[in-house]
Each structure stands twice: as structure tokens, then as C-alpha cells.
Design a protein around this motif. Structure first.
Motif, PDB file in Angstrom:
ATOM      1  N   LEU A 120       0.789  -1.255   0.122  1.00 30.48           N
ATOM      2  CA  LEU A 120      -0.004  -0.166   0.178  1.00 30.48           C
ATOM      3  C   LEU A 120       0.780   1.284   0.170  1.00 30.48           C
ATOM      4  O   LEU A 120       1.982   1.331   0.861  1.00 30.48           O
ATOM      5  N   GLY A 121       0.509   2.289  -0.874  1.00 32.85           N
ATOM      6  CA  GLY A 121       1.170   3.483  -0.725  1.00 32.85           C
ATOM      7  C   GLY A 121       1.120   4.343  -1.665  1.00 32.85           C
ATOM      8  O   GLY A 121       0.038   4.428  -2.522  1.00 32.85           O
ATOM      9  N   ASN A 122       1.993   5.335  -1.724  1.00 29.24           N
ATOM     10  CA  ASN A 122       1.876   6.491  -2.939  1.00 29.24           C
ATOM     11  C   ASN A 122       3.378   6.727  -3.017  1.00 29.24           C
ATOM     12  O   ASN A 122       3.934   7.723  -2.290  1.00 29.24           O
ATOM     13  N   PRO A 123       4.021   6.186  -4.020  1.00 32.93           N
ATOM     14  CA  PRO A 123       5.266   6.451  -4.658  1.00 32.93           C
ATOM     15  C   PRO A 123       5.349   7.889  -5.030  1.00 32.93           C
ATOM     16  O   PRO A 123       4.537   8.487  -5.376  1.00 32.93           O
ATOM     17  N   PRO A 124       6.794   8.302  -5.064  1.00 43.20           N
ATOM     18  CA  PRO A 124       6.933   9.870  -5.781  1.00 43.20           C
ATOM     19  C   PRO A 124       6.330   9.855  -6.991  1.00 43.20           C
ATOM     20  O   PRO A 124       6.629   8.882  -7.927  1.00 43.20           O
ATOM     21  N   TRP A 125       5.809  11.023  -7.564  1.00 36.89           N
ATOM     22  CA  TRP A 125       5.324  11.157  -9.042  1.00 36.89           C
ATOM     23  C   TRP A 125       6.139  12.098  -9.605  1.00 36.89           C
ATOM     24  O   TRP A 125       5.796  13.050  -9.831  1.00 36.89           O
ATOM     25  N   VAL A 126       7.137  11.374  -9.868  1.00 42.47           N
ATOM     26  CA  VAL A 126       8.331  12.315 -10.594  1.00 42.47           C
ATOM     27  C   VAL A 126       8.973  11.314 -11.784  1.00 42.47           C
ATOM     28  O   VAL A 126       8.916  10.362 -11.665  1.00 42.47           O
ATOM     29  N   THR A 127       9.351  12.048 -12.888  1.00 43.78           N
ATOM     30  CA  THR A 127       9.792  11.448 -14.142  1.00 43.78           C
ATOM     31  C   THR A 127      11.327  11.685 -13.820  1.00 43.78           C
ATOM     32  O   THR A 127      11.668  12.489 -13.443  1.00 43.78           O
ATOM     33  N   ASN A 128      11.962  10.650 -14.698  1.00 45.68           N
ATOM     34  CA  ASN A 128      13.381  10.531 -14.454  1.00 45.68           C
ATOM     35  C   ASN A 128      13.936  11.789 -15.223  1.00 45.68           C
ATOM     36  O   ASN A 128      15.044  12.444 -15.005  1.00 45.68           O
ATOM     37  N   SER A 129      13.195  12.325 -16.342  1.00 45.69           N
ATOM     38  CA  SER A 129      13.680  13.292 -17.013  1.00 45.69           C
ATOM     39  C   SER A 129      13.759  14.510 -16.254  1.00 45.69           C
ATOM     40  O   SER A 129      14.743  15.456 -16.293  1.00 45.69           O
ATOM     41  N   SER A 177       2.648 -13.473  -4.692  1.00 46.81           N
ATOM     42  CA  SER A 177       2.507 -13.503  -3.251  1.00 46.81           C
ATOM     43  C   SER A 177       0.942 -13.890  -3.186  1.00 46.81           C
ATOM     44  O   SER A 177       0.023 -13.407  -3.998  1.00 46.81           O
ATOM     45  N   ASN A 178       0.475 -14.263  -1.913  1.00 52.02           N
ATOM     46  CA  ASN A 178      -1.036 -13.833  -1.430  1.00 52.02           C
ATOM     47  C   ASN A 178      -1.284 -12.420  -1.225  1.00 52.02           C
ATOM     48  O   ASN A 178      -0.518 -11.918  -0.113  1.00 52.02           O
ATOM     49  N   GLY A 179      -2.334 -11.822  -1.542  1.00 50.96           N
ATOM     50  CA  GLY A 179      -2.574 -10.426  -1.254  1.00 50.96           C
ATOM     51  C   GLY A 179      -3.053  -9.580  -2.165  1.00 50.96           C
ATOM     52  O   GLY A 179      -3.605  -9.834  -3.094  1.00 50.96           O
ATOM     53  N   CYS A 180      -2.763  -8.170  -1.954  1.00 52.58           N
ATOM     54  CA  CYS A 180      -3.175  -7.406  -3.194  1.00 52.58           C
ATOM     55  C   CYS A 180      -2.296  -5.922  -3.006  1.00 52.58           C
ATOM     56  O   CYS A 180      -1.577  -5.850  -2.071  1.00 52.58           O
ATOM     57  N   PHE A 181      -2.440  -5.222  -3.822  1.00 52.13           N
ATOM     58  CA  PHE A 181      -1.657  -4.106  -4.203  1.00 52.13           C
ATOM     59  C   PHE A 181      -2.525  -2.804  -4.309  1.00 52.13           C
ATOM     60  O   PHE A 181      -3.633  -3.018  -4.684  1.00 52.13           O
ATOM     61  N   ALA A 182      -2.226  -1.872  -3.886  1.00 46.00           N
ATOM     62  CA  ALA A 182      -3.161  -0.510  -3.774  1.00 46.00           C
ATOM     63  C   ALA A 182      -2.138   0.799  -3.682  1.00 46.00           C
ATOM     64  O   ALA A 182      -1.414   1.040  -2.698  1.00 46.00           O
ATOM     65  N   PHE A 183      -1.985   1.392  -4.840  1.00 45.51           N
ATOM     66  CA  PHE A 183      -0.883   2.498  -4.979  1.00 45.51           C
ATOM     67  C   PHE A 183      -1.684   3.550  -5.502  1.00 45.51           C
ATOM     68  O   PHE A 183      -2.474   3.361  -6.518  1.00 45.51           O
ATOM     69  N   LEU A 184      -1.345   4.739  -4.984  1.00 43.49           N
ATOM     70  CA  LEU A 184      -1.985   6.036  -5.588  1.00 43.49           C
ATOM     71  C   LEU A 184      -0.697   6.438  -6.456  1.00 43.49           C
ATOM     72  O   LEU A 184       0.385   6.731  -6.358  1.00 43.49           O
TER      73      LEU A 184
END
Ligand SMILES: C[S@@+](CC[C@H](N)C(=O)[O-])C[C@H]1O[C@@H](n2cnc3c(N)ncnc32)[C@H](O)[C@@H]1O
Length: 522
Positions: A120-129, A177-184
Motif C-alpha cells: 500500500l502506498g503512494n510512491p513519488p510522482w516524478v519522471t526521470n527526465s 504472493s497472496n494479497g493485493c496491491f493499492a498504490f496512488l
């Protein structure tokens, strides 16, 4: 390398937009409604811990928490926030200072093989350029990118989102794995991940994109949403989109019949027109020197954008349209002009000095600005070189569309003062020798069948919404074969276009488009 204990740092370099607690809580409650009861929580870039806190509050089932974060002050803040849970619920909580691109998440996957994991989370929203511009160290290293095998393949052009590589890396590590994914994440990243599924086929299912108001939540001008997926289940890769957490699904996008589309239901009704365009779409011209090359028509002649009067031969000056000018159905006017010193890419420009001395002097006076053009395409090319130029640029009649605007109308561009109109590189066009042909094609492209197709394949959150690849998919030939000429002529009349009707009504054949098929008019 971790920039340890940095007290002040550039937030944008780290994509540092902490999720408001209320939003984190809403997401956790929604996950609970989906029947999620995790035992292990992984927050790969946990910031100051709002997601972890909201998850602990929502899911009494959590036994283990792993939060990773690069910025030490946030680690301290998170640990403090979570103290009551460590004491009261005897949960094993690890908040670790590390780089998401170095940390061994696979150890967690291995250790908790039999448990239900929620990533679960919210990773950085930045582009490599964006980061390279800042000379940031916050980039996945080449070797790490290799671990995230194929990220280049997904993103293609070498520009990718840090959030995208984090998402991809988490799916690679936990999909079995067992479970799920939730990302903003940004919706365009969700699209890229789903698109890459044809290649990488992660065992994930029940894919959802739930849109959020990124302006309100993060003051960010970008389309973003929660990307949800269940691990270790395979299914068709369609991703369902909902406008918000309490709204039903509004559309689904993904792969259908080997085509990647933005709205599967809508697409099914017009799939027959998804083929190959009978004509080659061209991008408009590129010069990267607007200050010199673009001239406005004024009462006192041409002026450049430094408001200087420009006294040159009119021969190489052509009317110009930009994306923002492509508004009406028929375009007959413009105030803009552009100098076109070449008729083909790479053409020698020595002739300018002898044939058009005023134009040459004017361009030469600004040579410095041409030399400053950054793009490598101008290196070792003739003086004042331009791109996106060819026979097609000089066709008198054009059917054009903007690549930047969220609209799908095609415009007919007519010659202005007997000169063909140029389009800039934000536009795409087809060039024609006759008004009749151009009108017919414009009419076909604006018919509901093609408009529906465009709406079903265009992803509106891309930077350039309409691309050459998209336009090359529009097979308007079947519509051309079906149109009722009388209706088309009525339309032309309404647009005040004077067509030579005999071309349609008397001469039964009209060479047209693909493979020079003879098209018999009804
Ligand atoms: C968009 S914020 C979200 C924080 C938190 N997940 C939340 O939802 O509130 C992204 C976080 O990623 C952290 N971050 C940026 N680059 C990182 C990296 N390479 N490794 C680990 N964390 C990183 C930033 O410091 C920031 O706290």
C-alpha cells in the motif's frame, strides 16, 4: 546512496506529497469493503506514515508492518505516530531508512509466503527526465533498473516515472504472493502498467483505477488514482475505471483483440475502423527558433515576436497555424506566418544568399539563436535547417488536428492568399491536391464512427493526446465508400465550400488513397 539526515531538501526531487490522512483512511476503508484482511503491510515509500496509521486503524488483522523511506525525519515522525500500536497491539513494526530501489523487498515476500500481504502506498510522482534536470541522485540505478527488467520496454522513449518503476518493481516482487496491491499513482502510469501486461503478464487480477481529485488532495495538476490489483490470480487484464470510491465503474480499458484501447465497450462498436489510415499522417514543421522564424502579419508588414519589423522577400514566408488555431471546421485565416527555408529535410540552404538576400541577411543576423538550438537533430545540418518538411507540406488543402488538445475534431485548412498553410509540430495533417478530396476526407473523419473510435483509443491524460500512431490507426476508407455524396455536398455548402460537383456526379471514378484503389462514387 541515501542522502542521510538531510534536514532541508528539494521536495519535488523526492516527489514528496504526503497523502492526507483522511484520504489514506478512505482508501483503507474501501479496501476493507473489497474483503481485504491483510496480515502483512508493506509501504515502500512510507513518508510520515499516514497510510500505515490508517491501515493499522482499519485492519485489526495486521501482524507485521514494513515501512521504507529515504528521508530520516519522516522515519522519526512515523515511528512516533505508531508507538501506541507497538505497545497495545503487539504488532511487529519495522520502519527502515532505505532507498526503495535498493531495499530487498523479496526477503519480505519470501518470509511471509503463506500470509496475506497488502502493498500500500503512494510512491513519488516524478519522471526521470524531471530529475535529471535537477541532477538528482534519486533515480533507480541502471543495475536496479535491470532488476526491474523491461521498464525501458514499457516506457519506450527512455522517459519514465519513478512511481512507475516503483510500481513495476513491487508487482515483480509480490505478484506471486497472496494479497493485493493499492498504490496512488498517475493514471498514465496505470495505463502503462496495463499496457505492459501483454508482455510481462504478472499474475494480477480485479484491476481497478479509482480516480481521485489530485488538485484537491495534492495540489497537483495531473490525473491520478488508486491502482488496485489482487495478487496471484490471473484474469483478463482489463482495468476498470471508476470516477470515485463510491461510484460504479464507468469504463474499462486494456487489451482487446490485440489492440490496446481506452474504452472497451465503446471500441467494440467501431472496431472495424481500427486499421491502417489510407494516407500517411504528417507532423507539422519544427524549427525551435520561433523568435526569428515566426512572423505576424501587421498593417506595416511582418513583425517578429520581438516586435521588430522584418523586411524580407515574401516568397519563403507561409501562413502558419498552431494547435490553438485549429478550432473551426474550416480554417481560412491566420495572422501567423513562418519562414520556410527548405522544401525537404537536409536541403542545402546556400541558395538563400543569392536568391533571397533579404531573407538570408535576416536569418544570418540571428544565426546565434539558430546555433543555440538544443536538439541534436540540428547538429551538422545546413544553416537554418527545419524539420517536418516535405512535398506534403506544400499541398494546398490539408485536413488537420491538434496533438495537444482534448478534442477530436478535424479541420479543413484552405490556402491563404494562394499559399499553402504550414502547421507547427504540435499538429498533424494530411495534404491533398484538391478541395474535393480534402473535404471528403475531413467529412469522413468527423463522422461518428471515426469520432467514436478516436474516443475509445485515446488516453486523455497523455501529454500529447493525439499522436501519429493513433491517427495511423484510423481507417476511414470504409466510410468513404459508404458516404452519401448528396449529404456530403450539403455539408460542404453549409461550410461555404465551393466544390466542383461534377467531380462526384459525372466522373464516376476518383483515384483515392490506399493502394491507389479506384473508388467508384455512388
Ligand atoms: C508521494 S510521497 C508519499 C509518502 C507516503 N507514501 C504517503 O502516502 O503519505 C513519496 C515519499 O517517497 C519518499 N521517497 C522518495 N524517493 C525515495 C526513494 N528513492 N526511496 C524511498 N523513499 C523515497 C519521499 O521522501 C516521500 O516521503
Amino acid at each position: 546512496m541515501i542522502k542521510n539526515n538531510i534536514v532541508k531538501r528539494d521536495k519535488s526531487e523526492y516527489g514528496d506529497f504526503q497523502t492526507p490522512f483522511e484520504l489514506a483512511r478512505k482508501i483503507c476503508r474501501w479496501l476493507k469493503e473489497q474483503g481485504i484482511e491483510p496480515q502483512v503491510l508493506v509501504e515502500p515509500t512510507c513518508g510520515c506514515g499516514n497510510f500505515i496509521l490508517a491501515a493499522l486503524e482499519t485492519f485489526p488483522s495486521i501482524q507485521y508492518v514494513y515501512g521504507i523511506e529515504i528521508y530520516k525525519p519522516y522515519i522519526n515522525e512515523t515511528e512516533k505516530k505508531l508507538e501506541p500500536f507497538v505497545k497495545n497491539r503487539n504488532i511487529n513494526i519495522k520502519i527502515i531508512q532505505d532507498d526503495v530501489f535498493h531495499f530487498q523487498f523479496s526477503d519480505i515476500a519470501k518470509k511471509h509466503q503463506s500470509k496475506l500481504i497488502l502493498v500500500l502506498g503512494n510512491p513519488p510522482w516524478v519522471t526521470n527526465s524531471g530529475l535529471s534536470v535537477k541532477e538528482s541522485g534519486n533515480l533507480p540505478t541502471k543495475s536496479n533498473l535491470k532488476n526491474v527488467a523491461g521498464i525501458e520496454a514499457i516506457t519506450g522513449k527512455g522517459n519514465f516515472d519513478i512511481g512507475e518503476s516503483a510500481t513495476f518493481s513491487m508487482l515483480k516482487t509480490f505478484a506471486e504472493s497472496n494479497g493485493c496491491f493499492a498504490f496512488l499513482i498517475k493514471n498514465i502510469v496505470i495505463k502503462n502498467i496495463i499496457q505492459s501486461q501483454q508482455q510481462f503478464a504478472f499474475p494480477i487480477s480485479d484491476l481497478r483505477q479509482i480516480d481521485i481529485d489530485a488538485k484537491k488532495e495534492f495540489n497537483a495538476n495531473v490525473d491520478a488514482g488508486l491502482f488496485f490489483a489482487r495478487f496471484n490470480e490471473t484474469s483478463a487484464v482489463d482495468c476498470c475505471v471508476a470516477e470515485s470510491f463510491d461510484q460504479p465503474v464507468i469504463r474499462s480499458f486494456g487489451w482487446t483483440n490485440h489492440k490496446f484501447v481506452a474504452d472497451i465497450e465503446r471500441y467494440k462498436k467501431c472496431a472495424e475502423f481500427d486499421g491502417v489510415s489510407p494516407e500517411i499522417w504528417r507532423q507539422g514543421l519544427k524549427h525551435d527558433c520561433a523568435a526569428v522564424m515566426e512572423l505576424a502579419t501587421t498593417e506595416n508588414g511582418y513583425k517578429n515576436n520581438q516586435n521588430k519589423t522584418v523586411n524580407i522577400e515574401p516568397d519563403l514566408v507561409y501562413p502558419l497555424l498552431k494547435s490553438s488555431d485549429l478550432k473551426g471546421q474550416v480554417i481560412t485565416k491566420t495572422n501567423r506566418n513562418v519562414i520556410v527555408p527548405q522544401t525537404l529535410v537536409g536541403q542545402n540552404t546556400d541558395y538563400l544568399a543569392t536568391d533571397f538576400p533579404l531573407t538570408f541577411d535576416y536569418l544570418d543576423k540571428h544565426r546565434e539563436l539558430f546555433d543555440k538550438r538544443k536538439s541534436v537533430i540540428y547538429k551538422n545540418k545546413p544553416l537554418f535547417s527545419i524539420f517536418g518538411i516535405g512535398d506534403y507540406s506544400f499541398k494546398p488543402f490539408k485536413v488537420a488536428i491538434s496533438g495537444l488538445y482534448k478534442q477530436t475534431q478535424f479541420s479543413l485548412v484552405l490556402p491563404i492568399e494562394n499559399k499553402p498553410v504550414m502547421l507547427d509540430d504540435t499538429c498533424y495533417f494530411l495534404g491533398f491536391d484538391s478541395l474535393e478530396e480534402a473535404t471528403c476526407v475531413m467529412y469522413c473523419l468527423n463522422q461518428p464512427e471515426i469520432q467514436n473510435l478516436l474516443h475509445s483509443i485515446v488516453f486523455w491524460n497523455a501529454k500529447r493526446v493525439i499522436t501519429k500512431d493513433i491517427l495511423m490507426r484510423l481507417d476511414y476508407f470504409p466510410i468513404l465508400q459508404r458516404i452519401e455524396i448528396s449529404k456530403m455536398l450539403e455539408y460542404a455548402e453549409r461550410q461555404q465550400l465551393t466544390l466542383t460537383k461534377s467531380i462526384f456526379l459525372q466522373n464516376p471514378s476518383f483515384t483515392f488513397g490506399r493502394q491507389h484503389q479506384e473508388f467508384l462514387w455512388k
